[in-house]
Scaffold this active site. Structure first.
Site, short mmCIF file in Angstrom:
data_model
loop_
_atom_site.label_atom_id
_atom_site.label_comp_id
_atom_site.label_asym_id
_atom_site.label_seq_id
_atom_site.Cartn_x
_atom_site.Cartn_y
_atom_site.Cartn_z
N ILE A 112 114.57 74.07 91.86
CA ILE A 112 113.23 75.07 92.00
C ILE A 112 113.77 76.48 91.21
CG2 ILE A 112 113.99 75.78 94.34
CD1 ILE A 112 110.87 76.02 94.61
N CYS A 113 112.75 76.84 90.64
CA CYS A 113 112.95 78.43 90.16
C CYS A 113 113.77 78.27 88.77
CB CYS A 113 112.96 79.39 91.19
SG CYS A 113 112.70 81.03 91.14
N HIS A 114 114.65 79.24 89.17
CA HIS A 114 115.85 79.37 88.03
C HIS A 114 116.75 78.50 88.08
CE1 HIS A 114 113.82 83.43 87.97
NE2 HIS A 114 114.55 83.51 86.81
N SER A 165 110.52 72.35 90.37
CA SER A 165 109.39 73.17 90.89
C SER A 165 109.50 74.51 90.32
CB SER A 165 109.26 72.98 92.41
OG SER A 165 108.03 73.67 92.63
#
Length: 186
Positions: A112-114, A165
């Site tokens: 998720i994210c980075h 995500s």
């Protein structure tokens, strides 16, 4: 409302280090535990310093050092984000070896994210459909991925399943899909 699967026989690794976005660690962790899974925090430090964006938050004891963790024990790997966490892990040979072992065994890897930076470093996104924090779009595209702006993306068209995500706002959807995907693992 669908019944929560029973994950009592499943063990999932979370790979993180200092700088992890705390909620991206704790929300999926709690969702898996609520479904009965065993979860282990794997790291290259003894205690992980969580962050709420740029502010230090809680610390978390580590269950396994990355060099001592046996990937065969786990049905899946979760890679929480934050900027500093995946940036540090992608330059750590042992951490990247741990990630690559899940990919090589065609296990579920959720990021998720980075955290998809780790998937780029592992050369695991070529030909895959993924999402991430928007600033990683070019990195992922340059690594051969098809980047999409969607809450949750499940790509099972390559070796193993990639679940990605975008951001903390997507955590409910990410956690629900993570529990479902872990339930479907052998």
């Amino acid at each position: 409302m669908p019944e929560t699967p029973d994950l009592a026989s499943k063990t999932v690794a979370f790979l993180a280090t200092d700088g992890v976005e705390q909620v991206e660690l704790t929300a999926p962790w709690e969702a898996l535990r609520a479904a009965g899974a065993t979860v282990h925090l794997v790291s290259n430090v003894d205690e992980v310093q969580g962050f709420a964006h740029l502010d230090p938050a809680d610390t978390f004891p580590v269950d396994r050092q990355v060099h001592d963790a046996n990937p065969s024990v786990y049905v899946a790997l979760v890679l929480p984000g934050g900027v500093a966490n995946p940036d540090a892990l992608r330059t750590d040979e042992e951490a990247m070896g741990f990630v690559r072992s899940f990919l090589g065994a065609e296990k579920l890897v959720a990021a998720i994210c980075h955290a998809p930076w780790l998937l780029v470093e592992a050369d695991a996104v070529r030909g895959r459909r993924v999402t991430s924090w928007p600033s990683l779009r070019t990195d992922l595209a340059n690594a051969g991925a098809t980047w999409v702006d969607e809450q949750v993306v499940v790509d099972d068209q390559g070796a193993g399943i990639l679940l990605t995500s975008r951001k903390p706002d997507d955590l409910d959807a990410f956690s629900r899909e993570l529990v479902a995907q872990v339930a479907a693992t052998a």
